[in-house]
Write an enzyme that holds these catalytic residues in place. Structure first.
Site, mmCIF file in Angstrom:
data_model
loop_
_atom_site.group_PDB
_atom_site.id
_atom_site.type_symbol
_atom_site.label_atom_id
_atom_site.label_comp_id
_atom_site.label_asym_id
_atom_site.label_seq_id
_atom_site.Cartn_x
_atom_site.Cartn_y
_atom_site.Cartn_z
ATOM 1 N N HIS A 1 20.604 -6.023 -42.148
ATOM 2 C CA HIS A 1 22.030 -5.914 -41.890
ATOM 3 C C HIS A 1 22.525 -7.039 -40.992
ATOM 4 O O HIS A 1 23.427 -6.838 -40.199
ATOM 5 C CB HIS A 1 22.340 -4.547 -41.279
ATOM 6 C CG HIS A 1 21.998 -3.420 -42.203
ATOM 7 N ND1 HIS A 1 22.840 -2.987 -43.186
ATOM 8 C CD2 HIS A 1 20.874 -2.682 -42.314
ATOM 9 C CE1 HIS A 1 22.268 -2.004 -43.858
ATOM 10 N NE2 HIS A 1 21.066 -1.809 -43.350
ATOM 11 N N LYS B 1 9.900 -7.235 -22.305
ATOM 12 C CA LYS B 1 8.835 -7.837 -21.492
ATOM 13 C C LYS B 1 8.789 -9.340 -21.739
ATOM 14 O O LYS B 1 8.707 -10.132 -20.818
ATOM 15 C CB LYS B 1 7.456 -7.263 -21.829
ATOM 16 C CG LYS B 1 7.139 -5.869 -21.388
ATOM 17 C CD LYS B 1 6.975 -5.705 -19.906
ATOM 18 C CE LYS B 1 8.252 -5.332 -19.270
ATOM 19 N NZ LYS B 1 8.773 -4.135 -19.089
ATOM 20 N N GLY C 1 -5.875 8.251 4.339
ATOM 21 C CA GLY C 1 -6.960 9.005 3.712
ATOM 22 C C GLY C 1 -6.517 10.436 3.479
ATOM 23 O O GLY C 1 -5.326 10.747 3.528
ATOM 24 N N ARG D 1 0.828 -1.206 0.000
ATOM 25 C CA ARG D 1 0.000 0.000 0.000
ATOM 26 C C ARG D 1 0.865 1.259 0.000
ATOM 27 O O ARG D 1 0.344 2.375 -0.082
ATOM 28 C CB ARG D 1 -0.914 0.023 1.215
ATOM 29 C CG ARG D 1 -1.883 -1.141 1.281
ATOM 30 C CD ARG D 1 -2.703 -1.088 2.546
ATOM 31 N NE ARG D 1 -3.606 0.032 2.553
ATOM 32 C CZ ARG D 1 -4.843 -0.005 2.080
ATOM 33 N NH1 ARG D 1 -5.311 -1.119 1.572
ATOM 34 N NH2 ARG D 1 -5.598 1.055 2.100
ATOM 35 N N LYS E 1 13.405 -6.142 -8.638
ATOM 36 C CA LYS E 1 12.576 -5.003 -9.053
ATOM 37 C C LYS E 1 13.416 -3.755 -9.260
ATOM 38 O O LYS E 1 13.290 -3.056 -10.241
ATOM 39 C CB LYS E 1 11.504 -4.744 -7.991
ATOM 40 C CG LYS E 1 10.604 -3.543 -8.291
ATOM 41 C CD LYS E 1 9.742 -3.799 -9.495
ATOM 42 C CE LYS E 1 8.989 -2.560 -9.931
ATOM 43 N NZ LYS E 1 8.551 -2.659 -11.321
#
Lengths: 385, 580
Positions: free
Chosen positions: B476, B457, B98, B27, B575
Site C-alpha cells: 500500500h 533499535k 545484601g 547499582r 533514557k
C-alpha cells in the site's frame, strides 16, 4: 602480586561442549573451572587478577560480573596463542606476576608454593605426558620444555602455571609461552621447577567426569529448596535455592544440585553427580556419575550413567545411557580409547526409548528415531531418523 | 543490588559520600541516604535520585560518615526504608548491601526485648542487634551481631562517641580505600577513584575498623594482614564490568532477566478484579508501546478480551474507555506522556494497572496496582532487557487471565532459547545493514510489533533510517521505495503467518531488495530465497518472537558498533523522557 589468567581460547579438544562457552566456563561440580583458578589466587591474597578473554568473551565477562569477582578484563581479539594473549595484558603488569590457564583446575596450595619464585614453572607428574609440555630438568633447573613429544623422556609435565616478571616479555614475541620460556633458558635464564600439589586438566570431554567426581568431594553442604520428608539423602549434598526434591527420592552424595530444579518423585541420584540449575528430572529416573548442565530435562524412567549432558538438553522418557568402551578419532588428538556412557553437546533432544551407547552427540542434534541405539560420533545440528 | 560508601578523614564526609553514591548509581538509584558522625549522628535520607537531592544531603556536617544508594527489591523505596538505619537510640547508623535471610526471626526476638522498628527493611535489624550487644565497644558489638546474621552482607557502621567506621562483609562486595590521612570503604572502587589508588579488598568473613589512626582487619577477633593494592581503573570500565557498552552487557543479561521476571509474577501479583476486564486499554511510549502491541495480539487471541494499544503522547486526544481497565507500561516509571495518560484515566475513574521496572517511581504512586519487571537498572538509552522483561510480565498477565493456554510451559525454557540466540554469528547481516541508507523490517501477526521494535533499535543507535511495517502493508505504498539499495529484514517464523510471509519475501525479492531472513533453524525453503539467513531456535511461537527480538537487538548493536556510533548515549536521546 599480580596474576594473568588466560581464558581466551576455545578449548577445541573439549568439543562439542565449547560451542557456547570457552573451556574455562565449563561447569565442574556446578562451578566453572575459571572460578577454581580465581579462588586459588584469592586464597593466597592475590587480588590483582587480569583475565584475558577472547572466544565467547561476553559469556566470560557476564559470569565474572554475576559472581562479583574483582578482576580486570583484557581482550584478545584473535586467538593467536598463549604468549600473544599474555602480551594483551602487558600494559597492566608492573613487575612480578603469575601466569595461569583459566581452564585447568589448580589448588591454593600449589599457588602458595610458586608465588614467591621469580622464574618458575609449576610441574606435576602425569601418567600420559604426551598430551602436555614435558619438562626436562637437571640440577634443579628447567633445561627444556618439549611440547607433546611422541616419546617422552620424562613424566614431569608443565601445568601451564608460571611465575614470571616483566623481563619475560623480551622473549614472549612468538605465539606460545613454552617457546618463550625455551628462549629464556637458552639465553641463560634460570627457571625453577616447582612441584604442584593438586592440578588437573580435562583434555577430552569424558575426562570431565573424573574431575567432577574429584571436585564434588570438596563442595560445602547445603540443603536449600524444598525437600520432601519421604526422600532420603545421604552423604555430602548441596541443594540450591528453589529446588524441589519430590517424595521417595533417594540421593547419595557427593551430589550437587543447582537452583530451581525439580527432581522426582521416585528418582535416584547416585554419587559423583552434579546437576545444574533449572533442571527437571522426571519421576522414576536414575542418574549416577554424571555431569548435567543447566536447563536440562531428563524424562521419566530414564537412566543416565557416566554421562556429560550439555545445557538445555531434552531427553524424552526412557532414555538410557550404556557405558561401553570404544575408540574415538579426535581433532588434533588422533585416536583415543574411552569408556563412558554419553557426551551430549548443548540442546540435544532425544526421542523416547533412545539408548545412548558410548556416543558423542553434537550441539543441537536431534535423535528423532525412538527406540533406537546411538553409538559413535553424531555431528552438530544432525537429525537422526 | 545496592551501593554503599563510608568515609573518615578531613574532608566533608557528606560531600565525599554523595559524590561516591552518584558513581554507584548504576547499582541502584531509587532512594539514598547519608549519616554523618560529628560526633552526634545526623541522617539525611530520601527516595529519589541522588542528582536531584544531593544538596540537602551535602549540608550534613562532620568528617566521618556512611551512605547508601538503594535498588529496592523488598519494601518500597520510601524515606523510611532508605538507609542508613538507626537503632532505637539513634546513636548507631548502619548501611547494608545484601540480604539478611533470617531478619524476620531476629526482628521478633528483638521486638520481644523491647526494640522498636521503624522500617520494612531487613537491614534495620542489624542496627538493633548491635545496640543489643553494645557495651561501650562498638567493634565487639558488631562482631557479636554479625555472628547472628544469615545471608549476604556488606555493612558499614558508625556510632555516636566513636571516631570510627566498622566494616564487615560476607558474600557482598566491599573494598577499602587507603588515602593520606583519610580512609574510604565502598561496594566497588568507583567512589575511591580520584582520591586514592591504594585499595584493600576485604574477604568474606572479614571485619575491618577504620579510625583516625589507621585501619585494621580481623577474622573473628584475630588481626589479619591484608595487602594494599594499586588500581588504575577508570570509573566507566568498572561499571561496565568488562563489556564495551552497557547495551551489550544488558543484552547478555536477558536470559536471566526473562526468567526472573517470569517467576517474579505469581497468581498473588494480580488482584481478582483485574482478571476478567471487559476491555483493556494499553498506553505506553517507544519500546514499551511495542510490548503493548504484542500484548494486544496475545490477549485478544488467548483471552478474547478486546485490547486497545495507544501511544502515551496521543492518548490525551482520546476518550478513555467507560468500562474496562487502563494499563500503562513504562520502564522508568517517569515517562511524562504515560503519566499524563494515567492521570487522565484516573480522572475518568478507570481502574489502572502499571508495569514498570523501578519500585516507587511516580507511576507506582498514581496507578491502582503495579506489576514489576525484574530487569535491574538499565543504563543504556536503547531499551533491551526492559523490553524483554515487559514481554515476560505481559505474557504472565495473559497466563493469569487465561490459565488454559498453550504457552506457559514453553516460556519456562525461553531463557535457554535466548542464550542460543546470543551465540549467533550475524556478521553477514551486519555487512548488509552497515552501508544502507534505508532499511525495512517486516513481519506479520505477533512479529509485526517485533519488526517495529527492531527498526526502532536500529534507528536509535545506528542512525540508519529503518522502518517497521506489517508485511501486508508494503503493497500500500512503501513498495515503491524498494530497490537493491533497501535491504529488508523479514521475520518469517513457522506459524500462521509463515506461508504468506514467504510469498511477501518473494515479491520483495522480485524488486531486487536484499533480504535478511530470520526463521526457524533448518528452514530450507526460506534459506533458498533469502540473501542472508539467520536461524532462531525452533520452539513455541512466543519464544520465537522473544528470540527474534533479541536477535534484532544484536543486529542493531553490531551495526552501530561497525559504524562507530556512540551506542550507549545516542545523539539527541535521553533514557527517560520526562517532558511531554
Amino acid at each position: 602480586m599480580q596474576a594473568v589468567i588466560l581464558a581466551a581460547g576455545e578449548g577445541t579438544r573439549l568439543r562439542p561442549l565449547t560451542l557456547s562457552r570457552p573451556k574455562a566456563l565449563v561447569p565442574v561440580a556446578n562451578t566453572p573451572i575459571l572460578k577454581y583458578v580465581i579462588d586459588a589466587l584469592l586464597a593466597n591474597g592475590i587480588r590483582e587478577i587480569i583475565v584475558v578473554v577472547g572466544y565467547r568473551k561476553e559469556h566470560v565477562i557476564r559470569y565474572l560480573n554475576e559472581s562479583n569477582l574483582p578482576v580486570r578484563v583484557v581482550y584478545q581479539e584473535n586467538q593467536l596463542g598463549t604468549a600473544h594473549a599474555l602480551r594483551c595484558a602487558e600494559p597492566y603488569l608492573q613487575d612480578r606476576f603469575l601466569l595461569l590457564a583459566g581452564d585447568n583446575y589448580i589448588d591454593a596450595a600449589s599457588i602458595a608454593r610458586i608465588m614467591n619464585e621469580r622464574n618458575a614453572i609449576l610441574v606435576t607428574d602425569h601418567p600420559s605426558p604426551t598430551n602436555f609440555g614435558v619438562v626436562i630438568e637437571r640440577e634443579g633447573l628447567v633445561r627444556e620444555i618439549r611440547e607433546k613429544p611422541t616419546t617422552p623422556d620424562s613424566r614431569i609435565v608443565s601445568t601451564g602455571v608460571y611465575a614470571l616478571d616483566r623481563s619475560f616479555f623480551k622473549y614472549a614475541v612468538g605465539p606460545e609461552v613454552p617457546h618463550a620460556i625455551q628462549a629464556m633458558i637458552r639465553d641463560g635464564g634460570r627457571v625453577v621447577p616447582v612441584q604442584a600439589v593438586d592440578w588437573q586438566d580435562a583434555i577430552n570431554p569424558w575426562d570431565l567426569l573424573e574431575l567432577n567426581s574429584k571436585l564434588l568431594g570438596r563442595i560445602d553442604a547445603q540443603r536449600a529448596g524444598t525437600i520432601s520428608r519421604s526422600s532420603k539423602l545421604y552423604g555430602l549434598i548441596r541443594i540450591g535455592k528453589g529446588s524441589e526434591i519430590g517424595p521417595n527420592t533417594y540421593i547419595h552424595g557427593p551430589v550437587v544440585i543447582g537452583e530451581a530444579c525439580t527432581i522426582g518423585p521416585n528418582c535416584v541420584i547416585m554419587p559423583n553427580t552434579s546437576i545444574g540449575s533449572r533442571v527437571t528430572i522426571e519421576p522414576l529416573s536414575y542418574v549416577a556419575h554424571s555431569l548435567v548442565m543447566d536447563d536440562v530435562v531428563i524424562g521419566s524412567h530414564s537412566r543416565v550413567i557416566d554421562a556429560v549432558v550439555g545445557e538445555g538438553c531434552r531427553l524424552a522418557d526412557h532414555t538410557a545411557t550404556w557405558t561401553a568402551e570404544s575408540v574415538f578419532e579426535r581433532e588434533k588428538e588422533g585416536f583415543q580409547k574411552a569408556s563412558f556412557g554419553a557426551v551430549l553437546g548443548d540442546r540435544v533432544c532425544s526421542a523416547p526409548f533412545t539408548i545412548l551407547k558410548n556416543c558423542i552427540i553434537g550441539n543441537n542434534a536431534s535423535i528423532q528415531a525412538g527406540n533406537s541405539t546411538v553409538t559413535g560420533v553424531i555431528p552438530d545440528d544432525a537429525v537422526v531418523i | 543490588m545496592c551501593g554503599i560508601v563510608g568515609y573518615i578523614g578531613f574532608r566533608s564526609a557528606a560531600s565525599v559520600i554523595v559524590e561516591g553514591l552518584q558513581k554507584l548509581e548504576y547499582r541502584g538509584y531509587d532512594s539514598f541516604g547519608v549519616a554523618t558522625n560529628n560526633p552526634r549522628i545526623d541522617v539525611y535520607k530520601c527516595e529519589g535520585k541522588i542528582s536531584e537531592k544531593a544538596q540537602a544531603a551535602q549540608r550534613l556536617h562532620g568528617s566521618i560518615g556512611v551512605g547508601h544508594t538503594r535498588w529496592a527489591t523488598h519494601g518500597v523505596p520510601s524515606d523510611r526504608n532508605a538507609h542508613p538505619h538507626l537503632d532505637c537510640t539513634g546513636r548507631i547508623a548502619v548501611v547494608h548491601n545484601g540480604i539478611i535471610e533470617n531478619y524476620a526471626a531476629l526482628t521478633r526476638e528483638l521486638e520481644e526485648r523491647g526494640h522498636r522498628f521503624r522500617s520494612e527493611t531487613d537491614t534495620e535489624v542489624v542496627a538493633h542487634l548491635i545496640e543489643e550487644y553494645y557495651r561501650g565497644d562498638l567493634v565487639a558489638a558488631v562482631r557479636q551481631a554479625i555472628a547472628r546474621l544469615k545471608g549476604s552482607y556488606a555493612l558499614l557502621v558508625t556510632a555516636e562517641g566513636h571516631e570510627e567506621i566498622v566494616a564487615a562483609r560476607d558474600s557482598s562486595p566491599l573494598v577499602l580505600g587507603i588515602g593520606d590521612q583519610e580512609l574510604f570503604a565502598a561496594s566497588d572502587v568507583t567512589p575511591l577513584l580520584g582520591y586514592t589508588e591504594r585499595v584493600v579488598y576485604l574477604e568474606d568473613g572479614d571485619l575491618a575498623t577504620l579510625d583516625r589512626e589507621g585501619w585494621h582487619v580481623y577474622r573473628a577477633d584475630t588481626p589479619v594482614r591484608r595487602e594494599i593494592e594499586h588500581v588504575s581503573w577508570d570509573v566507566e570500565t568498572v561499571r561496565k564490568g568488562g563489556f564495551r557498552h552497557y547495551m551489550l552487557k544488558e543484552i547478555f543479561e536477558q536470559p536471566k532477566v526473562f526468567y526472573d521476571t517470569l517467576h517474579g509474577i505469581t497468581p498473588e501479583s494480580l488482584p481478582e478484579r483485574y482478571r476478567r476486564p471487559s476491555e483493556i486499554t494499553v498506553v505506553a511510549c517507544g519500546s514499551s508501546y511495542h510490548a503493548g502491541l504484542v500484548f494486544k495480539y496475545l490477549c485478544e487471541s488467548t483471552c478474547r478480551i478486546p485490547v486497545r494499544a495507544e501511544l502515551g503522547s496521543e492518548f490525551k486526544y482520546f476518550t478513555p474507555p467507560l468500562k474496562g481497565i487502563v494499563m500503562v507500561i513504562t520502564q522508568s516509571g517517569e515517562t511524562a506522556d504515560t503519566l499524563a495518560a494515567l492521570k487522565k484515566a484516573k480522572a475518568y475513574n478507570c481502574p489502572t494497572l502499571a508495569i514498570t521496572n523501578v519500585l516507587g517511581s511516580s507511576v507506582t504512586r498514581i496507578a491502582d496496582h503495579t506489576l514489576y519487571m525484574r530487569a535491574g537498572p538499565e543504563i543504556s538509552v536503547a531499551a533491551t532487557k526492559s523490553f524483554v522483561a515487559q514481554l515476560a510480565v505481559l505474557m504472565q498477565l495473559v497466563n493469569l487471565m487465561s490459565p488454559k493456554n498453550d504457552f506457559a510451559e514453553s516460556l519456562e525454557r525461553a531463557n535457554s532459547a535466548i542464550e542460543e540466540v546470543l551465540l549467533q554469528d550475524i556478521s553477514r547481516a551486519v555487512e548488509i545493514c552497515r552501508p544502507a541508507q534505508h532499511l525495512f523490517y517486516v513481519g506479520r501477526g505477533l512479529f509485526y510489533p517485533i519488526a517495529l521494535e527492531g527498526a526502532l533499535k536500529m534507528k536509535e543507535i545506528s542512525y540508519i533510517h529503518a522502518e517497521g511495517y506489517a508485511a501486508g502493508e508494503l503493497k500500500h505504498g512503501p513498495f515503491a521505495l524498494l530497490s537493491e539499495e533497501t535491504p529488508v529484514v523479514a521475520l518469517c517464523s513457522p506459524g500462521d503467518t509463515y506461508s504468506i510471509m514467504l510469498s511477501n519475501i518473494k515479491e520483495m525479492k522480485a524488486r531486487n531488495a536484499p533480504i535478511i531472513g530470520i526463521g526457524a533453524r533448518g528452514d530450507r525453503e526460506l534459506i533458498d530465497i533469502v540473501d542472508v539467513f539467520i536461524p532462531i531456535p525452533e520452539c513455541h511461537e512466543l519464544v520465537q518472537m522473544i528470540s527474534t527480538s533479541v536477535l534484532l537487538q544484536l543486529l542493531a548493536y553490531q551495526t552501530a558498533v561497525a559504524l562507530d556510533r556512540d551506542v550507549d548515549q545516542p545523539r539527541n536521546l535521553a533514557k527517560s523522557v520526562t517532558v511531554e
